[in-house]
Write a protein that holds these residues in place. Structure first.
Motif, PDB file in Angstrom:
ATOM      1  N   LEU A 161       0.854  -1.174   0.000  1.00  0.00           N
ATOM      2  CA  LEU A 161       0.000   0.000   0.000  1.00  0.00           C
ATOM      3  C   LEU A 161       0.896   1.232   0.000  1.00  0.00           C
ATOM      4  O   LEU A 161       1.944   1.244   0.652  1.00  0.00           O
ATOM      5  CB  LEU A 161      -0.895   0.002   1.245  1.00  0.00           C
ATOM      6  N   LYS A 163       1.285   5.453   0.473  1.00  0.00           N
ATOM      7  CA  LYS A 163       0.722   6.683   1.009  1.00  0.00           C
ATOM      8  C   LYS A 163       1.821   7.719   1.110  1.00  0.00           C
ATOM      9  O   LYS A 163       2.885   7.455   1.674  1.00  0.00           O
ATOM     10  CB  LYS A 163       0.094   6.447   2.387  1.00  0.00           C
ATOM     11  N   ASP A 227      -8.978  -3.699   7.382  1.00  0.00           N
ATOM     12  CA  ASP A 227      -8.281  -2.435   7.134  1.00  0.00           C
ATOM     13  C   ASP A 227      -7.764  -2.376   5.705  1.00  0.00           C
ATOM     14  O   ASP A 227      -7.877  -1.349   5.029  1.00  0.00           O
ATOM     15  CB  ASP A 227      -7.109  -2.269   8.113  1.00  0.00           C
ATOM     16  N   THR A 228      -7.198  -3.486   5.238  1.00  0.00           N
ATOM     17  CA  THR A 228      -6.716  -3.552   3.860  1.00  0.00           C
ATOM     18  C   THR A 228      -7.871  -3.402   2.884  1.00  0.00           C
ATOM     19  O   THR A 228      -7.765  -2.690   1.873  1.00  0.00           O
ATOM     20  CB  THR A 228      -5.994  -4.889   3.610  1.00  0.00           C
ATOM     21  N   THR A 231      -8.966   0.227   2.523  1.00  0.00           N
ATOM     22  CA  THR A 231      -8.019   0.993   1.717  1.00  0.00           C
ATOM     23  C   THR A 231      -8.219   0.729   0.233  1.00  0.00           C
ATOM     24  O   THR A 231      -8.251   1.660  -0.583  1.00  0.00           O
ATOM     25  CB  THR A 231      -6.575   0.636   2.113  1.00  0.00           C
ATOM     26  N   GLU A 257      -2.609   8.361  -2.452  1.00  0.00           N
ATOM     27  CA  GLU A 257      -2.668   7.003  -1.940  1.00  0.00           C
ATOM     28  C   GLU A 257      -2.779   6.018  -3.106  1.00  0.00           C
ATOM     29  O   GLU A 257      -3.317   6.353  -4.159  1.00  0.00           O
ATOM     30  CB  GLU A 257      -3.848   6.839  -0.980  1.00  0.00           C
TER      31      GLU A 257
END
Length: 265
Positions: A161, A163, A227-228, A231, A257
């Motif tokens: 991920l 950010k 949570d993943t 996102t 992001e």
């Protein structure tokens, strides 16, 4: 196995000789072809250290440019260095790498690969699209030539991920679970968010990807899996830019992001 003569490989482009016999190979090219080692992305297949062979992660690769610059990935952390050619051997310079902790890739493998590539000069040999680098102590890195992955029809496995320009690896319980693919004919995205499956209309134009309202299954999963998922869902609900670099794709939203994914082997 045929010994690869690497003289002038890095700094000189391949020049095909006219009228050469069938099956012959030019300096810096693979046997039976005119494709140079330089400019090719080589996927790391395995590392043999002290006689023990270990399979490499999907994301490990080495790419040598014709000007001698090298970029690659040890399995999680990317690196950059230079290459110097001496006859049929190659020596990599001191590498600069990222410093991420990756739960899905044993750091011992990364360190072993880093150390082996730096243990030059390395003897280089090619055979049938394979490149083998052997250190003076007998340790070996075996690599395969990779073709660039197409956007459509490829299963893209999410690896990190992103950010604010910083990538972080997926939580351990999400590794190898989040993936997506694009169907050009149907204009659809399909995949898995780590827990739930997802589908959505997808339009690709001028390096931009617009994803319609995603439809998902309704499973409840614990902790970081959700949570993943959140996102990824936020990313899929917006217009994002995409960039493919050989077998890696990066999707980035307007707020910076995004995600990075590799083409499954």
């Amino acid at each position: 196995m045929q010994r690869l003569t690497l003289s002038a490989l890095i700094l000189l482009p391949l020049v095909a000789a006219c009228g050469s016999e069938s099956g012959s190979s030019s300096v810096g090219s693979k046997p039976g072809s005119q494709a140079p080692v330089a400019g090719v992305r080589w996927s790391v297949d395995s590392l043999t250290l002290d006689g023990k062979r270990e399979q490499a992660p999907d994301s490990a690769y080495v790419k040598i440019a014709k000007d001698g610059k090298v970029d690659g990935n040890y399995g999680c952390n990317g690196f950059g260095t230079t290459a110097t050619v001496e006859g049929d051997s190659i020596r990599f310079g001191n590498a600069q790498s990222t410093d991420m902790a990756c739960e899905d890739v044993p750091m011992s493998f990364e360190e072993s690969l880093r150390r082996t590539l730096g243990d030059g000069p390395l003897k280089a040999e090619t055979s049938d699209g394979k490149l083998t680098l052997t250190s003076g102590s007998g340790d070996k890195v075996v690599l395969s030539e990779e073709e660039p992955a197409p956007l459509y029809g490829t299963t893209w496995k999410v690896t990190s991920l992103v950010k604010d320009g910083t990538a972080r690896s997926l939580p351990s319980d999400s590794v190898d679970k989040a993936w997506f693919t694009f169907d050009k004919k149907e204009g659809r995205l399909a995949g898995n968010l780590g827990c739930n499956r997802v589908t959505a209309d997808a339009t690709v134009r001028d390096g931009q990807l617009t994803v319609g309202t995603p439809g998902t299954t309704r499973r409840m999963c614990d902790g970081s899996l959700m949570d993943t998922e959140r996102t990824l869902l936020d990313l899929f609900k917006s217009e994002v830019s995409y960039r493919i670099d050989d077998r890696t794709i990066t999707l980035t939203s307007e707020n910076g992001e995004g995600i990075s994914a590799v083409a499954s082997k």
